[in-house]
Every structure is written in structure tokens, then in C-alpha cells.
Design a protein around this motif. Structure first.
Motif, PDB file in Angstrom:
ATOM      1  N   GLY A 186       4.842   4.677   2.889  1.00  0.00           N
ATOM      2  CA  GLY A 186       5.616   4.902   1.658  1.00  0.00           C
ATOM      3  C   GLY A 186       6.495   6.124   1.793  1.00  0.00           C
ATOM      4  N   VAL A 187       7.126   6.256   2.977  1.00  0.00           N
ATOM      5  CA  VAL A 187       7.995   7.388   3.322  1.00  0.00           C
ATOM      6  C   VAL A 187       7.226   8.702   3.153  1.00  0.00           C
ATOM      7  N   GLY A 188       5.945   8.667   3.507  1.00  0.00           N
ATOM      8  CA  GLY A 188       5.125   9.879   3.483  1.00  0.00           C
ATOM      9  C   GLY A 188       4.390  10.127   2.187  1.00  0.00           C
ATOM     10  N   ILE A 189       4.856   9.542   1.093  1.00  0.00           N
ATOM     11  CA  ILE A 189       4.201   9.785  -0.205  1.00  0.00           C
ATOM     12  C   ILE A 189       2.854   9.074  -0.268  1.00  0.00           C
ATOM     13  N   LYS A 220       1.629  -0.411   3.907  1.00  0.00           N
ATOM     14  CA  LYS A 220       1.768   0.995   4.292  1.00  0.00           C
ATOM     15  C   LYS A 220       2.403   1.119   5.682  1.00  0.00           C
ATOM     16  N   LEU A 221       2.081   0.182   6.577  1.00  0.00           N
ATOM     17  CA  LEU A 221       2.653   0.184   7.923  1.00  0.00           C
ATOM     18  C   LEU A 221       4.151  -0.105   7.873  1.00  0.00           C
ATOM     19  N   LEU A 225      -4.163  11.671  10.701  1.00  0.00           N
ATOM     20  CA  LEU A 225      -3.392  11.532  11.937  1.00  0.00           C
ATOM     21  C   LEU A 225      -2.529  10.273  11.989  1.00  0.00           C
ATOM     22  N   LEU A 226      -3.055   9.151  11.503  1.00  0.00           N
ATOM     23  CA  LEU A 226      -2.336   7.881  11.618  1.00  0.00           C
ATOM     24  C   LEU A 226      -2.163   7.186  10.272  1.00  0.00           C
ATOM     25  N   GLY A 227      -2.242   7.939   9.203  1.00  0.00           N
ATOM     26  CA  GLY A 227      -2.135   7.360   7.864  1.00  0.00           C
ATOM     27  C   GLY A 227      -0.783   6.762   7.568  1.00  0.00           C
ATOM     28  N   PHE A 228       0.275   7.275   8.196  1.00  0.00           N
ATOM     29  CA  PHE A 228       1.619   6.733   7.955  1.00  0.00           C
ATOM     30  C   PHE A 228       1.754   5.323   8.533  1.00  0.00           C
TER      31      PHE A 228
END
Length: 184
Positions: free
Chosen positions: A155-158, A149-150, A129-132
Motif C-alpha cells: 500500500g505504498v508503505g502505509i 499487499k504484494l 523486513l518483507l512486509g511491503f
């Protein structure tokens, strides 16, 4: 005459017998009751974990010479596979009010595992849910990579997707090396 000497003889034998019993009562080792395998008391070292309190094994943090010097302790904590978990001895003591026979303080073999409140399911939900935003890395104590990562929005979703895969395959673990906490 025969009756009085006979009675005197019986009194002397009784006194001698009582004297022998009182002498044997002075040495507690002689009065110990032999173990009865059909009796209710078990060896203290055979008690289940609910009835004993074991100390945490010392953490030598990979220092083999310190472990060799003490004779026990953990070089590393936890692992993914049961076979890879190190085991060591630690001091255990029987809880008050529990009856058993034998020494109440003893060594018992325990796994080198520690739990510090990291739950797999919670971390997986954070990652999905909040990994991006790096929330999964923050929750695992990996602050440096979490900030990266924040700032890159996962990483643009990757990086976000890679971390989900790493979590599921058990390659992304808590920073302090502890194991996942079990739900009760």
C-alpha cells in the motif's frame, strides 16, 4: 480325654476361621485396601499434565446447540486475554506405567486453545523486513490480503506500517484462529 477334645476344638475353630477368610477373598470389593492419605498413590485425576494424555476438545465452531447437546466442547478457540479464553471438559487417560488410584480415564477442564505453528517473533520479523511484499500476511495464512499487499508494494508503505502496528497490538492474528506458538 480333656487334651484330645481341647485339640479338636482348636482345630475346628481354625478351620472355621480359614473358611471365613477364603469366603472373603472371593469378593474383591471386600478386600480393597482403604485409601491411605500418607501412602504414595494419588488420585489419577490429580496427576499433572506430564503423566496424562488428554484429547483435544471438540470444536463446535460457534454452534451453541451442538455444545449444549454434547455438554462440552469449544465454541471459539483462543483469545488475547486469559479471562476471555473459554474452558471446557475433555477426556483424559493416565499414561501406561504410571501408578495411581481411582479411575484411569476421567474428565478434566482444559482451555480452548490450539497451536498451529505460528510464531509471533517470526511474523514480526517478516512484517518489518518483507512486509511491503505481504510476507507477513502469507505466513499467517491470509492469502487474499497478502496478494493485494504484494501488488501495491505494501500500500505504498502505509499498509506495511499499519500491519506492524496491528501485529504489536495483537490485532493481526493467524487466519485459522489459533494462538501464537510458545518458544520452548
Amino acid at each position: 480325654m480333656w487334651k484330645s477334645s481341647h485339640c479338636l476344638w482348636i482345630v475346628l475353630l481354625t478351620l472355621t476361621f480359614n473358611l471365613q477368610i477364603s469366603k472373603s477373598n472371593t469378593n474383591p470389593a471386600e478386600n480393597e485396601v482403604k485409601y491411605n492419605p500418607e501412602g504414595p498413590l494419588v488420585l489419577c485425576s490429580f496427576l499433572p499434565e506430564e503423566f496424562i494424555d488428554c484429547r483435544d476438545p471438540p470444536d463446535h465452531k460457534g454452534n451453541e446447540s451442538a455444545k449444549h447437546e454434547k455438554g462440552y466442547g469449544c465454541l471459539k478457540y483462543g483469545s488475547y486475554r486469559y479471562e476471555d479464553v473459554e474452558r471446557t471438559n475433555t477426556t483424559c487417560e493416565v499414561l501406561l506405567g504410571i501408578e495411581c488410584r481411582g479411575n484411569r480415564t476421567f474428565f478434566r477442564e482444559v482451555p480452548c486453545v490450539k497451536y498451529n505453528g505460528y510464531y509471533f517473533l517470526t511474523t514480526l520479523l517478516y512484517s518489518i523486513l518483507l512486509g511491503f511484499l505481504g510476507m507477513d500476511r502469507f505466513s499467517l495464512g491470509q492469502t487474499g490480503t497478502a496478494v493485494g499487499k504484494l501488488l501495491t508494494l505494501g500500500g505504498v508503505g502505509i499498509w506495511w506500517m499499519v500491519d506492524i502496528v496491528l501485529l504489536v497490538t495483537n490485532n493481526l492474528l493467524p487466519e485459522d484462529g489459533s494462538n501464537w506458538e510458545r518458544y520452548k
